[in-house]
Design a protein around this motif. Structure first.
Motif, short mmCIF file in Angstrom:
data_model
loop_
_atom_site.label_atom_id
_atom_site.label_comp_id
_atom_site.label_asym_id
_atom_site.label_seq_id
_atom_site.Cartn_x
_atom_site.Cartn_y
_atom_site.Cartn_z
N GLU A 732 0.82 -1.19 0.00
CA GLU A 732 0.00 0.00 0.00
C GLU A 732 0.87 1.26 0.00
OE1 GLU A 732 -4.03 1.58 2.28
OE2 GLU A 732 -2.63 0.25 3.32
N PHE A 733 0.49 2.22 -0.80
CA PHE A 733 1.15 3.52 -0.95
C PHE A 733 2.52 3.40 -1.62
CE2 PHE A 733 -1.24 4.39 3.18
CZ PHE A 733 -2.38 4.72 2.49
N ASN A 759 -0.58 7.32 -5.68
CA ASN A 759 -1.16 7.77 -4.41
C ASN A 759 -0.26 7.25 -3.29
OD1 ASN A 759 -2.70 8.60 -2.27
ND2 ASN A 759 -4.53 7.42 -2.83
N ASP A 760 0.48 8.16 -2.65
CA ASP A 760 1.38 7.75 -1.58
C ASP A 760 0.79 7.96 -0.20
OD1 ASP A 760 1.43 10.45 -1.30
OD2 ASP A 760 3.57 10.72 -1.72
N GLY A 761 -0.50 8.21 -0.13
CA GLY A 761 -1.16 8.42 1.14
C GLY A 761 -1.27 9.87 1.54
N LYS A 762 -0.48 10.75 0.93
CA LYS A 762 -0.52 12.16 1.24
C LYS A 762 -0.89 13.02 0.04
CE LYS A 762 2.97 11.88 4.90
NZ LYS A 762 4.28 12.39 5.38
N THR A 808 -4.49 11.78 7.54
CA THR A 808 -3.96 10.44 7.35
C THR A 808 -5.01 9.59 6.68
OG1 THR A 808 -4.70 9.80 9.53
CG2 THR A 808 -2.44 10.61 9.35
N ARG A 809 -4.57 8.59 5.99
CA ARG A 809 -5.49 7.77 5.19
C ARG A 809 -6.24 6.78 6.07
NH1 ARG A 809 -5.94 6.20 -0.15
NH2 ARG A 809 -6.83 4.14 -0.47
N THR A 815 -10.24 9.70 -0.94
CA THR A 815 -8.95 9.37 -1.55
C THR A 815 -8.14 10.60 -1.85
OG1 THR A 815 -10.01 9.40 -3.70
CG2 THR A 815 -9.86 7.27 -2.58
#
Length: 854
Positions: A732-733, A759-762, A808-809, A815
């Motif tokens: 993930e990410f 999508n790196d989470g940020k 934060t995700r 998304t």
């Protein structure tokens, strides 16, 4: 047309041609009797003519010209399709011209094992038309595939639909709705011109005219379930023409229609466009006021003065179009005139009506035997099929009146009955310019260079030479190539435009020699062999005007457009991204941007049902939340739906696991019938899991075969195919690369462009990993706009607070995880050998993106 160079080409009157008008009248008269043989639509070969209602119900729904060279159906394709539908391979015979089937699946009577009942179904190699010499079933290649796919009844649904057709669940939906004042409707706003009263909702009073004929044709189709398409009243086109060219008629005038405004439209046509009043009158050009969606924030509609262009056809030609749809259009046949009976003209009608009546009389006076005159009389009177309106103040405001009507060619009623050559232009002004300067019969396409509806192909069958005069830009020349294959390369000549002129109207204004341009027309270059001189003008035009060849842009994502240089026909794009990264949202936004520019776009959504997809697209189209659970806002939603229905968007009916060959059949149908230019397939995995044998090797092999078919289709059909391929299972990410795409390297090798939603989470961004057009690579940010359901290159300030901590995700959050406070974003790591040529310049609020990866 004697001045045009002639070539010997078999016409439809040749004895070997059994298509429409094969020496017989083929129309239904008002008493329901069939006046002639009918023949085989789209089939060249032997066959018997038909008669009666039962035969007409089996008439081909998709017309294919006998000159068509865009299909190129091979014997292997015919055999593969028959075997795929359950026919035994040993029961198929292949000759030089046909594939012959032992058993006809359309015959109602069994063969009883008798040898003389076998091998009666012929499928033509090349054109794909079929004919059973036992049961009489016949039609085009598209009809053959549809009937095989749906069973022997042949009434299975076509696997392509549109928002408008999918929303028409009742027969009444094809009729005029008195309360419907949406975009694309039959609403000539309150101009007060002759015969055009101004209703409160912008409706034209012409809807009250011609009701007896309309109701009669509607009633005749009640039992068959197919209604005739709506048409304007008989006198509407003449009223519009009179309002433009004649003295103002007595009646109520609105404030927007003064003598000054009337003169403005005429001056625009004569001074700006250089057209004479005689030309305008001959073509039936008129003037009216229509309403269009307002550009103001409060929405609604605003009135605009428009130039009107009528599509006038013979009643018999309208009947043929309705027959192809499965409906029956009836009209009264004129009795044979007596030699002592003079032609009587009703002086109470406008001069435009008088001109058309005189044209009818002159048609009957043309030289020819009595049989030809009888055929002309039975083809019925000239009838306005539809009216196209274009606003003078805004070129982008166009309307077809009525909504949901049929198709025609502007200027068709000016073509002599015995003409063997014709000039087809991209626009209405170009057609009138050609006629005015050369005297040659000239018509215009109904929708510019984007499409040539199959409904108008039958009326072009009689011509031995067709001159295609498209604009000299890239889209115009692409359209000329596409249309020449559709109507026959052997009879099409491409007209060049000299002197740096873009089109025929511009050449007229610059006093260029349009006759010389016609004489310089040449056939399309060979598909496999050409010389520089054959494409010299196109190459030089591309050098001088590179901005016109970069492809279809994405206006809502300008930085992305700078990277990708638009989407070009004949190419394939592969898009990938993690699950839930917004691939469908991204593609939906792209498809709406394409449709807004008039690009015919086909959606293949195998993961999301069409109803849910259209829901998402409606919100993106409105750019604001939809009124969920608010019935009081239904009128506003109906207006939005009317505007959305006018977009050239089409949808495959597949959902879930689908066969690749069935998908390609639907793509082929949409490309031919709707002239689709961009196809979106979401996604690959739903097309290979159904065909795989269960092993991973089988899936990779099937994916490679599917990718090869899609790549070949994009090249041969000159359409852009965007294919979604899921990535491999990654952490993930984690950052995805080309090697992260599921399957072998076949997909990325065949693709012209490779896009990855990261999508790196940020943060979220789209990265261009391959660009075969000019090699430009790079990336640009994507911010999800919650209100519109769209992506933007600018943060959604209405959702992200300036001083809030970085989110934060989680499964419950959006998304769109953008930085909360302005800060410099480090570019994604790139391989050392990759060179980033593009500098991201989204806006002043995105200065932090500048200078990345220079």
């Amino acid at each position: 047309m004697a001045d045009l160079p002639q070539r010997t080409i078999q016409s439809r009157h040749h004895a070997s041609y059994c298509g429409p008008q094969a020496g017989q009248t083929r129309w239904m008269s008002s008493n329901g009797s069939n006046s002639g043989g009918g023949g085989n639509l789209g089939y060249r070969g032997s066959g018997s003519g038909g008669g009666g209602m039962a035969k007409r119900r089996q008439t081909s729904r998709v017309f294919v010209s006998r000159h068509n060279q865009s299909l190129n159906v091979t014997a292997a394709q015919i055999v593969d399709h028959c075997v795929h539908q359950g026919m035994a391979l040993p029961s198929l015979r292949t000759t030089v011209t046909h594939v012959i089937c032992k058993e006809c699946p359309f015959c109602e009577k069994p063969t009883n094992g008798m040898a003389d009942n076998h091998y009666k179904l012929y499928v033509q190699i090349g054109g794909g038309a079929y004919m059973c010499h036992r049961c009489g079933a016949k039609g085009s290649w598209f009809d053959f595939k549809r009937r095989l796919n749906s069973g022997n009844n042949g009434n299975g649904p076509t696997e392509v639909t549109s928002f408008q057709s999918s929303s028409q669940s009742s027969p009444q939906s094809s009729q005029h709705n008195p309360n419907n004042n949406g975009y694309g409707g039959s609403k000539a706003g309150g101009a007060g011109t002759a015969g055009n009263g101004g209703g409160k909702n912008g409706r034209s009073n012409h809807q009250q005219g011609n009701m007896s004929q309309r109701n009669r044709n509607s009633q005749n189709n009640q039992d068959h379930g197919t209604h005739c398409l709506p048409m304007p009243s008989e006198r509407l086109a003449a009223a519009y023409s009179s309002a433009l060219l004649d003295a103002p008629s007595a009646g109520v005038k609105s404030q927007s229609q003064s003598a000054q405004s009337q003169q403005t439209v005429l001056e625009y046509l004569t001074d700006t466009r250089g057209l004479s009043k005689a030309t305008l009158r001959k073509y039936g050009v008129g003037k009216a006021v229509y309403r269009f969606p307002s550009s103001h924030q409060d929405g609604g509609y605003e009135a605009a003065e428009c130039v009107t262009f009528p599509w006038i056809l013979r009643a018999s030609e309208i009947a043929e179009q309705e027959t192809l749809r499965g409906a029956t259009y009836q009209f009264e046949v004129d009795p044979p005139p007596s030699s002592t009976t003079p032609v009587v003209v009703d002086e109470s009608v406008s001069s435009s009506d008088e001109s058309m009546k005189n044209d009818d009389a002159n048609d009957d006076k043309d030289e020819g035997d009595e049989g030809r005159e009888q055929v002309r009389r039975e083809e019925g009177p000239w009838t306005t099929r539809r009216i196209k309106a274009r606003a003078v103040s805004n070129k982008g405001w166009q309307r077809l009146d009525p909504a949901g009507g049929g198709w025609g060619l502007f200027g068709w009623h000016t073509v002599p009955a015995d003409a063997t050559s014709i000039v087809i232009c991209e626009g209405e002004y170009d057609a009138m310019a050609v006629y005015q300067a050369t005297g040659k019969p000239a018509v215009s396409l109904p929708n510019g260079c984007r499409s040539l509806p199959v409904e108008v192909l039958p009326i072009l069958e009689k011509f031995e030479e067709i001159y295609l005069w498209m604009d000299s830009d890239g889209p115009g020349q692409e359209g000329a190539e596409m249309f020449s294959k559709k109507i026959g390369l052997d009879r099409c000549l491409i007209v060049p435009t000299f002197g740096g002129c873009k089109d025929a109207n511009e050449a007229l204004l610059q006093n260029q020699d349009l006759n010389a341009m016609l004489e310089a027309a040449k056939v399309m270059p060979h598909e496999s062999i050409l010389q520089f001189d054959e494409i010299r003008s196109q190459v030089l035009h591309e050098i001088f005007h590179p901005d016109k060849y970069v492809g279809v842009p994405v206006p809502s994502l300008p930085s992305f457009t700078k990277l990708i240089k638009g989407f070009r026909r004949g190419e394939m794009t592969v898009l990938t991204g993690p699950t839930g990264s917004g691939k469908t949202t991204f593609l939906g936004q792209l498809s709406l941007d394409f449709a807004d520019q008039g690009v015919n776009t086909l959606w293949g959504s195998f993961e999301i049902k069409n109803t849910r997809l259209m829901h998402k697209l409606l919100q993106q189209f409105s750019r604001e939340p939809l009124p969920m659970g608010k019935p009081e806002l239904q009128p506003k939603l109906e207006l939005l739906a009317d505007r959305f229905a006018a977009l050239p968007l089409y949808f495959m009916k597949f959902h879930g696991g689908s066969d690749v060959d069935d998908v390609i059949d639907a793509m082929e149908y949409a490309t031919y019938v709707h002239d689709v230019e961009h196809i979106i397939l979401d996604n690959m995995q739903f097309m290979i899991t159904r065909n795989s044998g269960g092993g991973s090797f089988d899936k990779f092999d099937m994916q490679d075969i599917a990718v090869e078919k899609f790549r070949k289709f994009a090249t041969e059909r000159n359409v852009h195919v965007t294919l979604v391929v899921h990535p491999r299972k990654e952490e993930e990410f984690s950052k995805l690369d080309i090697s992260s795409i599921y399957g072998s390297a076949k997909a990325t090798q065949e693709a012209d462009s490779v896009l990855i939603l990261q999508n790196d989470g940020k943060r979220k961004y789209v990265e261009v990993k391959k660009n075969r057009f000019d090699g430009t690579l790079g990336w640009c940010p994507l911010y999800f706009q919650h209100s519109s359901g769209r992506y933007s290159e600018i943060p959604d300030t209405g959702v992200i607070q300036k001083n809030s901590p970085s989110p934060t995700r989680s499964a419950s959050t959006s998304t769109n995880l953008s930085p909360a406070t302005p800060r410099r974003i480090v570019a994604p790591p790139m391989a050392p050998q990759q060179t980033i040529k593009a500098t991201i310049k989204a806006s002043s609020s995105l200065d932090r993106w500048k200078g990345i990866n220079q």
